[in-house]
Scaffold this motif. Structure first.
Motif, short mmCIF file in Angstrom:
data_model
loop_
_atom_site.label_atom_id
_atom_site.label_comp_id
_atom_site.label_asym_id
_atom_site.label_seq_id
_atom_site.Cartn_x
_atom_site.Cartn_y
_atom_site.Cartn_z
N GLN A 44 5.24 7.21 0.66
CA GLN A 44 5.51 6.18 1.66
C GLN A 44 4.74 4.92 1.30
O GLN A 44 3.58 4.99 0.85
CB GLN A 44 5.08 6.66 3.05
N GLU A 45 5.38 3.78 1.48
CA GLU A 45 4.74 2.50 1.19
C GLU A 45 4.87 1.58 2.40
O GLU A 45 5.91 1.53 3.05
CB GLU A 45 5.39 1.82 -0.02
N TYR A 46 3.79 0.85 2.67
CA TYR A 46 3.81 -0.16 3.72
C TYR A 46 3.55 -1.51 3.09
O TYR A 46 2.57 -1.68 2.35
CB TYR A 46 2.76 0.16 4.79
N PRO A 51 -0.60 8.30 -5.26
CA PRO A 51 -0.26 6.96 -4.76
C PRO A 51 -1.01 5.85 -5.50
O PRO A 51 -2.16 6.02 -5.92
CB PRO A 51 -0.69 7.01 -3.29
N ASP A 73 8.55 -0.76 5.95
CA ASP A 73 8.16 0.65 5.90
C ASP A 73 9.12 1.32 4.92
O ASP A 73 10.29 1.55 5.24
CB ASP A 73 8.27 1.26 7.30
N ASN A 124 -4.00 -0.02 -3.31
CA ASN A 124 -3.55 -1.20 -2.59
C ASN A 124 -3.48 -2.41 -3.53
O ASN A 124 -4.34 -2.59 -4.38
CB ASN A 124 -4.50 -1.48 -1.44
N GLN A 156 0.83 -1.21 0.00
CA GLN A 156 0.00 0.00 0.00
C GLN A 156 0.86 1.25 0.00
O GLN A 156 1.61 1.50 0.95
CB GLN A 156 -0.89 0.01 1.24
N GLU A 157 0.80 2.02 -1.09
CA GLU A 157 1.37 3.36 -1.06
C GLU A 157 0.38 4.25 -0.31
O GLU A 157 -0.78 4.36 -0.71
CB GLU A 157 1.60 3.88 -2.48
N SER A 158 0.84 4.85 0.76
CA SER A 158 -0.10 5.54 1.64
C SER A 158 0.03 7.06 1.57
O SER A 158 -0.83 7.74 1.00
CB SER A 158 0.11 5.06 3.08
N THR A 159 1.10 7.59 2.13
CA THR A 159 1.26 9.04 2.25
C THR A 159 2.15 9.56 1.14
O THR A 159 3.28 9.12 0.98
CB THR A 159 1.88 9.40 3.62
#
Length: 323
Positions: A229-231, A68, A213, A71, A57-60
């Motif tokens: 940011q990606e998780y 982004p 992270d 998911n 998931q690319e989030s921020t």
């Protein structure tokens, strides 16, 4: 003051002490005591047979112009085997098992090497280069390095960290770690070209998880800037109702070949400041495709290990450089 007031006052004081955060919450340990045997057990527990889910998931976004990605969920079955254990070093080889049109395909996947209290770790330095990072002696005690290798046993990333328990949860947490793009990103030709990451490995009742992270960065006006940011949460759930034998048969047929390929990469890295090899979005390193094909030919009986290694060594000598 009446006796009743005294009793009420004492009771309120006792209640206040009981719910005081200073007493209710245990202290957070800044430097957990080394636990070598438990660390080894947690690393070895990552071996086995698993159903794996990859949740990305690319989030921020850090760049206001960047959108982004949505998911993405994927998964499969994976066999993880211990291929080396000397006590202070443990090597785990991952093998993907894929069913397609009634046939089982085995893809040699990533490899992770764990070393206790290492003096240095091979880390991603810049595009197409991996260099040795020295670990200060004061930071080695009780810590483990994790070096991750790609499907052709070329380097991918390396970091060091320690096992710890907080809130009853045990985990290994890495240092900040530079990483090249994964194939899933590289084939899209994105604006970013590398990650700066924190990795966590944690045992669970059902298997284990690998949590990443990732800050995705790229060059803009010759300066590295963050884009998003990606998780990533990779969940390994113990499972054995798939063709595990196919993975073990592949490894039995090719392990001598891959042992020599690992030694080839290790020799290049050990003899200098690191390794230089060009990467391509579709294939990984420029030697990856052929090295994997040679292993498949060994498994199919189309060539011998000796002949495959002769070709592999010539290919690596022509395409890989010592830094």
């Amino acid at each position: 003051m009446t006796k009743l007031h005294h009793l009420l006052g004492a009771g309120l004081l006792a209640l206040a002490c009981a719910v005081s955060p200073a007493l209710a919450h245990p202290p957070i340990a800044a430097a957990p005591a080394p636990s070598f045997d438990q660390d080894r057990a947690d690393i070895l527990a990552m071996a086995g047979t698993f159903e794996v889910e990859f949740d990305m998931q690319e989030s921020t976004r850090w760049d206001p112009a960047y959108t982004p990605l949505p998911n993405k969920l994927s998964g499969g079955n994976e066999v993880v085997r211990v291929i080396e254990d000397t006590g202070r070093k443990i090597v785990l080889q991952h093998l993907l098992v894929i069913e397609h049109e009634g046939k089982t395909m085995i893809i040699k996947h990533w490899r992770q090497d764990w070393e206790y209290e290492p003096a240095r770790v091979l880390s991603y330095a810049d595009r197409n280069e991996w260099r040795w990072d020295e670990i200060p002696e004061a930071l080695r005690k009780g810590r483990w390095s994790q070096t991750v290798w790609q499907v052709d046993d070329s380097p991918r990333y390396g970091g060091w960290g320690q096992f710890e328990s907080q809130a009853g949860v045990r985990r290994w947490r890495s240092s900040w770690t530079w990483r090249p793009l994964a194939r899933r990103d590289a084939v899209r030709k994105p604006v970013y070209d590398r990650y700066l990451s924190i990795n966590r490995h944690q045992p669970s009742p059902d298997g284990w998880i690998h949590w990443q992270d990732n800050t995705k960065l790229g060059l803009r006006d010759e300066k590295l800037v963050p884009f998003v940011q990606e998780y990533v949460l990779n969940t390994y759930t113990r499972k054995s109702d798939f063709n595990v034998k196919a993975a073990d048969d592949y490894w039995a047929a090719t392990k001598d070949y891959w042992t020599q390929i690992r030694a080839l990469w290790d020799g290049i890295a050990a003899g200098g400041q690191g390794i230089g090899v060009t990467e391509e979005a579709e294939t990984g390193t420029v030697v990856s495709g052929r090295l994997l094909e040679l292993a498949d030919e060994i498994k199919a009986g189309k060539t011998t290990t000796a002949k495959a290694l002769t070709e592999a060594k010539a290919l690596v000598a022509a395409k890989v450089r010592k830094l």
